[in-house]
Design a protein around this motif. Structure first.
Motif, PDB file in Angstrom:
ATOM      1  N   ASP C 254      -4.560  -3.659   0.125  1.00 43.51           N
ATOM      2  CA  ASP C 254      -4.608  -2.670   1.035  1.00 43.51           C
ATOM      3  C   ASP C 254      -4.918  -1.210   0.109  1.00 43.51           C
ATOM      4  O   ASP C 254      -5.909  -0.390   0.809  1.00 43.51           O
ATOM      5  CB  ASP C 254      -3.131  -2.446   1.586  1.00 43.51           C
ATOM      6  CG  ASP C 254      -2.814  -3.591   2.450  1.00 43.51           C
ATOM      7  OD1 ASP C 254      -3.552  -4.119   2.981  1.00 43.51           O
ATOM      8  OD2 ASP C 254      -1.587  -3.331   2.896  1.00 43.51           O
TER       9      ASP C 254
ATOM     10  N   ARG E 256       1.245   2.040   3.497  1.00 36.47           N
ATOM     11  CA  ARG E 256       0.373   2.204   4.584  1.00 36.47           C
ATOM     12  C   ARG E 256       0.618   3.091   5.674  1.00 36.47           C
ATOM     13  O   ARG E 256      -0.270   3.989   6.116  1.00 36.47           O
ATOM     14  CB  ARG E 256       0.678   0.875   5.448  1.00 36.47           C
ATOM     15  CG  ARG E 256       0.281  -0.315   4.851  1.00 36.47           C
ATOM     16  CD  ARG E 256       0.393  -1.618   5.548  1.00 36.47           C
ATOM     17  NE  ARG E 256      -0.165  -2.787   5.204  1.00 36.47           N
ATOM     18  CZ  ARG E 256      -0.091  -3.846   5.719  1.00 36.47           C
ATOM     19  NH1 ARG E 256       0.778  -4.064   7.015  1.00 36.47           N
ATOM     20  NH2 ARG E 256      -0.464  -4.808   5.333  1.00 36.47           N
ATOM     21  N   TRP E 314       0.042   0.034  10.942  1.00 34.79           N
ATOM     22  CA  TRP E 314       0.339   0.555   9.806  1.00 34.79           C
ATOM     23  C   TRP E 314       1.222   1.995   9.956  1.00 34.79           C
ATOM     24  O   TRP E 314       1.949   2.343   9.395  1.00 34.79           O
ATOM     25  CB  TRP E 314      -0.987   1.393   9.250  1.00 34.79           C
ATOM     26  CG  TRP E 314      -1.802   0.132   8.533  1.00 34.79           C
ATOM     27  CD1 TRP E 314      -2.014  -1.004   8.842  1.00 34.79           C
ATOM     28  CD2 TRP E 314      -2.403   0.299   7.441  1.00 34.79           C
ATOM     29  NE1 TRP E 314      -2.772  -1.875   8.080  1.00 34.79           N
ATOM     30  CE2 TRP E 314      -3.174  -0.876   6.906  1.00 34.79           C
ATOM     31  CE3 TRP E 314      -2.809   1.187   6.394  1.00 34.79           C
ATOM     32  CZ2 TRP E 314      -4.073  -1.236   6.005  1.00 34.79           C
ATOM     33  CZ3 TRP E 314      -3.408   1.092   5.440  1.00 34.79           C
ATOM     34  CH2 TRP E 314      -4.012   0.084   5.080  1.00 34.79           C
TER      35      TRP E 314
END
Lengths: 315, 315, 315, 315, 315
Positions: C254, E256, E314
């Motif tokens: 990520d 995120r 996210w």
């Protein structure tokens, strides 16, 4: 002239004294055949001696003993970093009878010439018969274990030092490699305990009482090796975890440092952005010392931030 | 013509020599009924033989032995990545009597034809009676364990190499899968030790003395397998941790690299921001070479930063 | 009419055949008093039977046996995610005498009616006396363990699949919960081994020889359960670590993706910043196609970066 | 005048009372030779006594006992941070005969003068003969273990406190170091159990019954030490993991704080950017209070963000 | 008047019935001297009783038994968060003779008045002699263990709940603390098994047969405690790992979310930067609705991004 082994054993039996020692290196089935016949070695033991890949053990067949030992050698390498093998293993099989010893070696580092020379100088021990050879070999092998153990201890020490050095980049690979090799060493060392204990306890008439306490001594050294190998195992497990903690801590430290600088750098960008706005009515823009003042303000804020971060030990 | 099993056993008993070997594959209760009656097999053992899912064991009923073995097969796969089963297990039950052997197979990979052919060529062993069959089967099964163990060792080696490859993206899944399959293998291997030891120790008159040392040999091989499976277990645990450390280290390295570039890129933005301010009195803006100078300053700072990061090994 | 337990036992003793089976569910001290007196049950055992929370055990008082078993029930749940109890335990106490069985149940899922019905159909076993009841109960309880074990295996399989699914968000909570329940199951299963072994070894005249091999069979099944529960334990420990490695790896992936996009986006900002500077002498600003060129340069750099990241597998 | 050891032992044997105690410190082969001859010490034991690096053990040669003990010393250091050795080990060998004790010391901290003085004041114990010396030495050594254990417990406590202090920067190195030293201590302590148990069980006529219960007492203390060292081991393993969890948690907290500030700072930059655009037709730019309004909006958004982050405990 | 202990024991011996129970709390050497003399207690045991810090054990001196038990107390605290001690330990020594019991207590929570009162009401047990007192004490101590175990289980449950609560901020400290206290509890509990087993097996004539089964009962309870403490140990180890996984997962989720917002915010900055360039020839700048269009485009892109992040979970 040179003796054939048949002639040698006949001579020994005729004289009723001494014994024959025959040494073979990675023999094939044929080569060992004659020897096996002469000395009446058991089929299963002979098969083991040819195929190798046995674990340390002691077996008793009628009037012969068959012992398997693992030999180990420390593979020298410049640093734990560059190695991919640290412990090399070989095998040593010994057939022991009333008046003979047959040794079978597998691997390159299991030479016994040193053992033989030392024994030949020690008449007192030689007089104890073939079991003295078995003892000398065991002693030699276990001494090697001790050597290898000390080398590995140094490797672990070095790895420790590197892991915990302030700006190190030790990967977990080295520790994993050490662990793997320590496990291999353990597999060579630990199963030998039972055979040695049996020999020390005088399980068999082939080992006279006077030799037994020597085996007890070898067993003692083996236990020392075993315990150290055991602690290596535990230490390395902890070392992997400690390495992980260290990397994570370093990441945190790095992240703080990075972020502190990012914060400091973001100030001029922000202030400059504000004075880059196109409003008609921005009095500061028309001040004579507006520009140096702005620069001054920027530097001032940066300095203050720098001090704050310094104080919190982020920088 | 073909013999019925009743006829066969009668013939054998009449001649007072030889024995009968009956092989069944996944029989249902009915199919096994007749055989059980002919040879006087115990109800509980027969039930076990039908239902499978037993663990390795050796049981003694009056004058028959009942032994359960787990067979294993290595499931070939292109890489540990793509597999989801590595070890497939089956079962093999053996009823052993004075003059008969009944084998019951479960699963597809436990064929015994090879064992039978080898035995038929070895008259000497056949003459030892039914227990020679039990030995040949045990030997065959344990040899298979060894094979599977070697395949798994290769898988572990390959996984190691992949985990520690510089730019690898090994997930923990493969290691976990290997661990699971190693545990399954261990569950097949370890419980067999007790049965084999009992057979080697001559717990029963059905196994003549001359066959016992063969069982001791099989037990030896089993111990080798057992020890290796044990180290796989430990190695894989360490490998998971080492993988974690490796990923974390890589993350740190990546983060440093990323941040270094971010710092370098933030300089032009900052300087440009400053000269984008709208102060009336900014002398640099009016310099003839103000623009190239600014660009020069930007490139200069970037270069210095680049060198610093290089030196600290962030880039 | 219905028998009182005193009448029943007197009848049995008069006839010198058969036995009495009395079943109680969570009795209080008073309810059990009468029964205890009739059959001469030992005070300590009776106390245990009332208070429950015992561990599996077998005790021998003069001429009665007292056995405690833990019953388990798998608590159905839609997914391991939503559960907070997977294994529910209850208790079953059995008093065994020459001509009676007293069973005391605690918890809701330990019903024995099924066992009783099956036994009543099996005259042959009933004729073996009260110990056949003890066997039938043990068998039933251990079969339940096997059932529960299979359900838990499915839960673990499902959790595995979810943990390693590409975009999963499995928290460690489920694995921890499974671990906790596996430990509870283990606490029910493992201590039963000693009692069963004692019964199989014929430690007591209350269990006739013919029943012992049945207990041996139950003990066998228990060992299977025990081994599987043991591997669950190890598997789950590894699974927690593997989950951690997986999350960390995902975080790294990520982070790379995020950073790559951040880098790509920072280019237009930087270039735009430069052409936003107010220098008098910036020739590009006066070019006819300066603006589209600048946009072109920006897009070009972005594209190159995108390709580089693609190649390094950051995107 | 001073006695030679030969004269001393002759005197003792003539009087048929008392015993000789000879103390040596790191003797070489020659120095020990004479003593060995006088008292008839076994060659292997003498070799062990010279070379040191033995593990704790008790050996029996004809009419002498040979015991090896590991002595330990706590190396004082200001904080666990600055140490790199915590436990220093030495060795102590004792030869025990009917009328003599020979002690051989290796390392600097194994002085026995205190033991000797205490014994000389305790006529009652001295009268029990040489085995009282062996007891006094064992007691002294094990008491030292207890001391060291307590010091290490303090170190662990201190490390705990530091690890969990709110803004600590404890690295895993200290914990790893403690672990390593605890393993070393364990290697000194645990193997002593067998020798002490043998002495307490009266395995040998050299230890009279009245002395045995004293050895039982020492063994008791050793078990206490052993158990504590064992819990240190487990505690430190957990502490490494807890440290990792703590660092990770702190990193998360830091990351949130950092990001919250980054978000707050990005607002002015963004708004300023918008009003830095060069569109001809941007009415706000011409408003009289456009500029202060923009600044006000910026501050307002920042404040709202600050409150949101505060509420979510990111700041 | 009150009895002196000498008078008491004389009276008891004269009557040839009953026994004396003397209770001491943290006596010094002098206080215990008289008692020791009267009852002929062994010097070593007396020393142990004065100094405390013994581990649980049972020793037999001629005609007295000496037993040491560890008492534990759960230290109440509002939450596992605020505690730094959960288990407090004390000690209880018992000297048991033919006609006397001497109890020595160390620590504040080891009061025996309750035990004494209960015993005084139970004439039947009192009549079994001094060993009934020893039983009552053991039973009382082990019941306390059970209590403490249940409290700790609640603490663990509470910690679990907090660790896995959605927005928790549980640090690893609490788990570590629980682990440490569980280890301390284990050190109190486990060594008691051997003494109890010895008493239950009737190792000594001081404990009559009828009392033995009571000790067996206590031993049973101790095993229950032991097993639970053992699972706490394992559970807590897994809990630390699960906590780590949870924190890491949360960090990933946070990262995120943060990054998604950062991306969304970077769009206006970038677009504004482009329209802040000073190219002469930028047609959009002269469009009438250029500005609102630009703002529209910015909002549009932000919205699209928001949706994409939403879809990928996210945000």
């Amino acid at each position: 002239g040179r003796w054939t082994h048949t002639a040698a054993v006949e001579e020994v039996r005729r004289r009723e004294a001494g014994f024959v020692w025959i040494g073979l290196h990675e023999p094939d089935a044929e080569q060992i055949e004659g020897v096996a016949e002469t000395f009446g070695l058991h089929e299963l033991a002979v098969e083991d001696a040819v195929h190798a890949h046995q674990r340390p053990k002691l077996e008793r067949y009628d009037n012969t003993l068959f012992m398997v030992l693992k030999t180990v050698r420390y593979v020298a390498h410049e640093s734990p970093d560059t190695a991919n093998e640290i412990v090399e293993t070989g095998e040593l099989m010994v057939f022991l009878g009333q008046d003979f010893v047959v040794t079978v070696r597998h691997g390159n580092h299991s030479g016994l010439s040193l053992v033989r020379r030392q024994l030949e100088c020690d008449q007192e021990r030689l007089r104890m018969g073939p079991s003295a050879v078995l003892w000398a070999i065991s002693d030699h092998v276990v001494d090697n274990y001790l050597d290898v153990t000390e080398h590995i201890e140094q490797d672990i020490d070095e790895t420790e030092t590197r892991v915990f050095a302030p700006r190190s980049t030790v990967s977990a690979e080295q520790i994993y490699l050490l662990k793997r090799e320590v496990l291999e060493l353990r597999r060579a060392v630990q199963p030998l305990a039972t055979p040695l204990r049996k020999l020390a306890d005088g399980d068999t008439p082939l080992v006279p009482a006077e030799v037994r306490s020597y085996f007890r001594d070898v067993d003692d050294h083996l236990t020392t090796v075993s315990e150290r190998v055991g602690s290596f195992d535990e230490l390395l497990t902890t070392l992997v975890d400690a390495t992980l903690a260290k990397i994570t801590l370093q990441q945190n430290t790095d992240m703080r440092k990075i972020t502190a600088w990012a914060a400091i750098i973001s100030v001029p960008t922000m202030v400059a952005g504000i004075y880059g706005m196109n409003f008609e009515n921005m009095p500061e823009l028309h001040w004579k010392y507006g520009y140096p003042l702005a620069i001054g303000v920027i530097l001032g804020i940066c300095l203050v931030l720098y001090r704050i971060f310094r104080k919190n030990q982020w920088l």
